[in-house]
Design a protein around this motif. Sequence first.
Motif, PDB file in Angstrom:
ATOM      1  N   VAL A 245       0.741  -1.084   0.040  1.00  0.00           N
ATOM      2  CA  VAL A 245       0.148  -0.059   0.099  1.00  0.00           C
ATOM      3  C   VAL A 245       0.927   1.166  -0.147  1.00  0.00           C
ATOM      4  O   VAL A 245       2.110   1.271   0.586  1.00  0.00           O
ATOM      5  CB  VAL A 245      -0.916   0.234   1.034  1.00  0.00           C
ATOM      6  N   TYR A 246       0.479   2.363  -0.686  1.00  0.00           N
ATOM      7  CA  TYR A 246       0.828   3.570  -0.490  1.00  0.00           C
ATOM      8  C   TYR A 246      -0.291   4.707  -0.492  1.00  0.00           C
ATOM      9  O   TYR A 246      -1.204   4.614  -1.043  1.00  0.00           O
ATOM     10  CB  TYR A 246       1.649   3.825  -1.850  1.00  0.00           C
ATOM     11  N   ASN A 247       0.146   5.607   0.502  1.00  0.00           N
ATOM     12  CA  ASN A 247      -0.503   6.545   0.459  1.00  0.00           C
ATOM     13  C   ASN A 247      -0.149   8.026  -0.622  1.00  0.00           C
ATOM     14  O   ASN A 247       1.235   7.857  -0.600  1.00  0.00           O
ATOM     15  CB  ASN A 247      -0.628   7.385   1.948  1.00  0.00           C
ATOM     16  N   LEU A 248      -1.084   8.593  -1.087  1.00  0.00           N
ATOM     17  CA  LEU A 248      -0.767   9.633  -2.125  1.00  0.00           C
ATOM     18  C   LEU A 248      -1.295  10.845  -1.483  1.00  0.00           C
ATOM     19  O   LEU A 248      -2.601  11.162  -1.671  1.00  0.00           O
ATOM     20  CB  LEU A 248      -1.332   9.480  -3.519  1.00  0.00           C
ATOM     21  N   GLY A 249      -0.403  11.732  -1.067  1.00  0.00           N
ATOM     22  CA  GLY A 249      -0.737  12.919  -0.407  1.00  0.00           C
ATOM     23  C   GLY A 249       0.235  14.126  -0.525  1.00  0.00           C
ATOM     24  O   GLY A 249       1.293  13.633  -0.697  1.00  0.00           O
ATOM     25  N   SER A 250      -0.264  15.300   0.071  1.00  0.00           N
ATOM     26  CA  SER A 250       0.651  16.353  -0.069  1.00  0.00           C
ATOM     27  C   SER A 250       1.749  16.383   1.186  1.00  0.00           C
ATOM     28  O   SER A 250       2.683  17.153   0.754  1.00  0.00           O
ATOM     29  CB  SER A 250       0.135  17.616  -0.140  1.00  0.00           C
ATOM     30  N   GLY A 251       1.466  16.175   2.394  1.00  0.00           N
ATOM     31  CA  GLY A 251       2.247  16.174   3.465  1.00  0.00           C
ATOM     32  C   GLY A 251       1.775  17.649   4.407  1.00  0.00           C
ATOM     33  O   GLY A 251       1.993  17.722   5.401  1.00  0.00           O
ATOM     34  N   ASP A 252       0.973  18.542   3.780  1.00  0.00           N
ATOM     35  CA  ASP A 252       0.611  19.681   4.422  1.00  0.00           C
ATOM     36  C   ASP A 252      -0.813  20.115   4.273  1.00  0.00           C
ATOM     37  O   ASP A 252      -1.530  20.342   5.093  1.00  0.00           O
ATOM     38  CB  ASP A 252       1.454  20.897   4.119  1.00  0.00           C
ATOM     39  N   GLY A 253      -1.422  19.796   3.220  1.00  0.00           N
ATOM     40  CA  GLY A 253      -3.083  20.104   3.033  1.00  0.00           C
ATOM     41  C   GLY A 253      -3.285  21.493   2.648  1.00  0.00           C
ATOM     42  O   GLY A 253      -2.436  22.477   3.180  1.00  0.00           O
ATOM     43  N   VAL A 254      -4.761  21.821   2.466  1.00  0.00           N
ATOM     44  CA  VAL A 254      -5.079  23.011   2.264  1.00  0.00           C
ATOM     45  C   VAL A 254      -6.535  23.238   2.936  1.00  0.00           C
ATOM     46  O   VAL A 254      -7.120  22.128   3.076  1.00  0.00           O
ATOM     47  CB  VAL A 254      -5.325  23.740   1.006  1.00  0.00           C
ATOM     48  N   SER A 255      -6.845  24.283   3.302  1.00  0.00           N
ATOM     49  CA  SER A 255      -8.243  24.428   4.160  1.00  0.00           C
ATOM     50  C   SER A 255      -9.183  24.731   3.085  1.00  0.00           C
ATOM     51  O   SER A 255      -9.089  25.163   1.831  1.00  0.00           O
ATOM     52  CB  SER A 255      -8.268  25.687   5.036  1.00  0.00           C
ATOM     53  N   VAL A 256     -10.530  24.396   3.503  1.00  0.00           N
ATOM     54  CA  VAL A 256     -11.810  24.622   2.544  1.00  0.00           C
ATOM     55  C   VAL A 256     -11.768  26.168   2.137  1.00  0.00           C
ATOM     56  O   VAL A 256     -12.206  26.719   1.435  1.00  0.00           O
ATOM     57  CB  VAL A 256     -12.798  24.168   3.129  1.00  0.00           C
ATOM     58  N   GLY A 257     -11.240  27.094   3.279  1.00  0.00           N
ATOM     59  CA  GLY A 257     -11.404  28.403   3.133  1.00  0.00           C
ATOM     60  C   GLY A 257     -10.405  28.927   2.077  1.00  0.00           C
ATOM     61  O   GLY A 257     -10.690  29.680   1.286  1.00  0.00           O
ATOM     62  N   GLU A 258      -9.169  28.335   2.151  1.00  0.00           N
ATOM     63  CA  GLU A 258      -8.178  28.614   1.089  1.00  0.00           C
ATOM     64  C   GLU A 258      -8.665  28.287  -0.241  1.00  0.00           C
ATOM     65  O   GLU A 258      -8.517  28.825  -1.328  1.00  0.00           O
ATOM     66  CB  GLU A 258      -7.066  27.837   1.529  1.00  0.00           C
ATOM     67  N   ILE A 259      -9.265  27.044  -0.372  1.00  0.00           N
ATOM     68  CA  ILE A 259      -9.879  26.708  -1.765  1.00  0.00           C
ATOM     69  C   ILE A 259     -10.890  27.774  -2.281  1.00  0.00           C
ATOM     70  O   ILE A 259     -10.831  28.032  -3.443  1.00  0.00           O
ATOM     71  CB  ILE A 259     -10.570  25.422  -1.760  1.00  0.00           C
ATOM     72  N   MET A 260     -12.000  28.015  -1.259  1.00  0.00           N
ATOM     73  CA  MET A 260     -12.846  29.039  -1.704  1.00  0.00           C
ATOM     74  C   MET A 260     -12.204  30.456  -1.958  1.00  0.00           C
ATOM     75  O   MET A 260     -12.535  30.946  -3.250  1.00  0.00           O
ATOM     76  CB  MET A 260     -13.755  29.568  -0.580  1.00  0.00           C
ATOM     77  N   ALA A 261     -11.143  30.824  -1.519  1.00  0.00           N
ATOM     78  CA  ALA A 261     -10.414  32.257  -1.884  1.00  0.00           C
ATOM     79  C   ALA A 261      -9.854  32.034  -3.472  1.00  0.00           C
ATOM     80  O   ALA A 261      -9.773  32.871  -4.110  1.00  0.00           O
ATOM     81  CB  ALA A 261      -9.684  32.717  -0.893  1.00  0.00           C
ATOM     82  N   THR A 262      -9.268  30.845  -3.469  1.00  0.00           N
ATOM     83  CA  THR A 262      -8.650  30.429  -4.749  1.00  0.00           C
ATOM     84  C   THR A 262      -9.368  30.377  -5.931  1.00  0.00           C
ATOM     85  O   THR A 262      -9.248  30.810  -6.948  1.00  0.00           O
ATOM     86  CB  THR A 262      -7.751  29.329  -4.523  1.00  0.00           C
ATOM     87  N   VAL A 263     -10.750  29.875  -5.575  1.00  0.00           N
ATOM     88  CA  VAL A 263     -11.667  29.642  -6.742  1.00  0.00           C
ATOM     89  C   VAL A 263     -12.197  30.959  -7.045  1.00  0.00           C
ATOM     90  O   VAL A 263     -12.505  31.384  -8.199  1.00  0.00           O
ATOM     91  CB  VAL A 263     -12.937  28.897  -6.170  1.00  0.00           C
ATOM     92  N   ALA A 264     -12.547  31.939  -6.002  1.00  0.00           N
ATOM     93  CA  ALA A 264     -12.957  33.403  -6.192  1.00  0.00           C
ATOM     94  C   ALA A 264     -11.955  34.002  -7.438  1.00  0.00           C
ATOM     95  O   ALA A 264     -12.100  34.894  -8.325  1.00  0.00           O
ATOM     96  CB  ALA A 264     -13.173  34.239  -5.080  1.00  0.00           C
ATOM     97  N   ARG A 265     -10.694  33.939  -6.867  1.00  0.00           N
ATOM     98  CA  ARG A 265      -9.418  34.401  -7.686  1.00  0.00           C
ATOM     99  C   ARG A 265      -9.186  33.966  -9.044  1.00  0.00           C
ATOM    100  O   ARG A 265      -9.333  34.891 -10.094  1.00  0.00           O
ATOM    101  CB  ARG A 265      -8.249  34.246  -6.933  1.00  0.00           C
ATOM    102  N   VAL A 266      -9.459  32.737  -9.187  1.00  0.00           N
ATOM    103  CA  VAL A 266      -9.368  32.139 -10.556  1.00  0.00           C
ATOM    104  C   VAL A 266     -10.181  32.249 -11.409  1.00  0.00           C
ATOM    105  O   VAL A 266     -10.256  32.590 -12.633  1.00  0.00           O
ATOM    106  CB  VAL A 266      -8.967  30.596 -10.287  1.00  0.00           C
ATOM    107  N   THR A 267     -11.603  32.246 -10.995  1.00  0.00           N
ATOM    108  CA  THR A 267     -12.904  32.426 -11.761  1.00  0.00           C
ATOM    109  C   THR A 267     -13.252  33.550 -11.980  1.00  0.00           C
ATOM    110  O   THR A 267     -13.970  34.317 -12.915  1.00  0.00           O
ATOM    111  CB  THR A 267     -14.143  31.906 -10.932  1.00  0.00           C
ATOM    112  N   GLY A 268     -12.682  34.565 -11.101  1.00  0.00           N
ATOM    113  CA  GLY A 268     -12.950  36.119 -11.267  1.00  0.00           C
ATOM    114  C   GLY A 268     -14.479  36.338 -10.746  1.00  0.00           C
ATOM    115  O   GLY A 268     -14.932  37.723 -11.009  1.00  0.00           O
ATOM    116  N   ILE A 269     -15.166  35.247 -10.145  1.00  0.00           N
ATOM    117  CA  ILE A 269     -16.495  35.513  -9.489  1.00  0.00           C
ATOM    118  C   ILE A 269     -16.109  35.865  -8.136  1.00  0.00           C
ATOM    119  O   ILE A 269     -15.945  34.986  -7.227  1.00  0.00           O
ATOM    120  CB  ILE A 269     -17.135  34.422  -9.609  1.00  0.00           C
TER     121      ILE A 269
END
Length: 322
Positions: A245-269
């Motif tokens: 078995v192997y885990n595939l992950g980043s080792g640090d992660g991101v928050s849902v809040g960070e994702i929302m902010a990034t979506v707003a920036r990328v989409t322009g919405i």
Amino acid sequence: MAWLVTGGAGYIGSHIVRAFLAEGIDVVVIDDLSSGHAEFVPESVPFVHGDLLDGPLLARTFAEYPITGVVHVAGFKYAGVSVQRPLHTYEQNVTAMATLLAAMQDAGVSRMVFSSSAAVYGTPTTSLVTEETPKNPESPYGETKLIGEWLLRDQAVAAGLGYTALRYFNVVGSGARELRDTSPHNLFPIIFDALLDGRTPRINGNDYATPDGTCVRDYIHVADLAVSHVAAARLLDAGTAIEPVYNLGSGDGVSVGEIMATVARVTGIDFTPDIGPRRAGDPDRIVTSGALAARDLDWKMRHSLEEMVRSAWESRQAASVS
């Protein structure tokens, strides 16, 4: 010689198909199209439309094509829904896998890369998950993925099967504009659909013990995931020692809040997400170490969060205009 990709018309499976082709390895796809899309399969790739519960169909497929190994991605993947549909989940994820393994044994095909899941861990008691973290699945989906790993282990003893199981966390992004995540249960499609419908995306709880109060999870790009499937297949083809078995992950992660902010920036919405109540059982942070996969499977995070969001958004927009 070719590798069979079950579920190769789906979001993850179609990216794995492209990764194999990019390395000059022939593939065959089998998919029942219950959640996949025939147009995700390149025209040059043999496509078998069918169900893994159909043993005679599998036997004909192995007889017709020079298959040396299987990447098993197909399955019922909705953890929440699996609680309401346990019998269906076990049939699709356990019975179908046993049928597939029996057909492989009959055909003399002795290599498998298995699409497992972080759901085998349930809610870990530590914030950094490793392959040795205790397994405590909390849904029929997680249970069936763990049983799938046991089937592989037992078939290795009984029939000399060479295998590895790759435990995914949250798979996002797109490696090609024509390939997208269409699941109604995954975070990125949920956010994009809300924005395109004029609704405001919602965060479930903002009082967690994290820097911005929202849950932290491990998000990985689907194209990076696909590369490691090819690396695992190459090791199995070469007879090289490989971990079960192997885990595939980043080792640090991101928050849902960070994702929302990034979506707003990328989409322009421009939007401020609504805040809903916590979901029961959601831990503050779940992140995995990908160190073992980095050592053996060419695993690395090749895409930033912004690249993950941008690629997913571009594929969603391409679908809207096609």
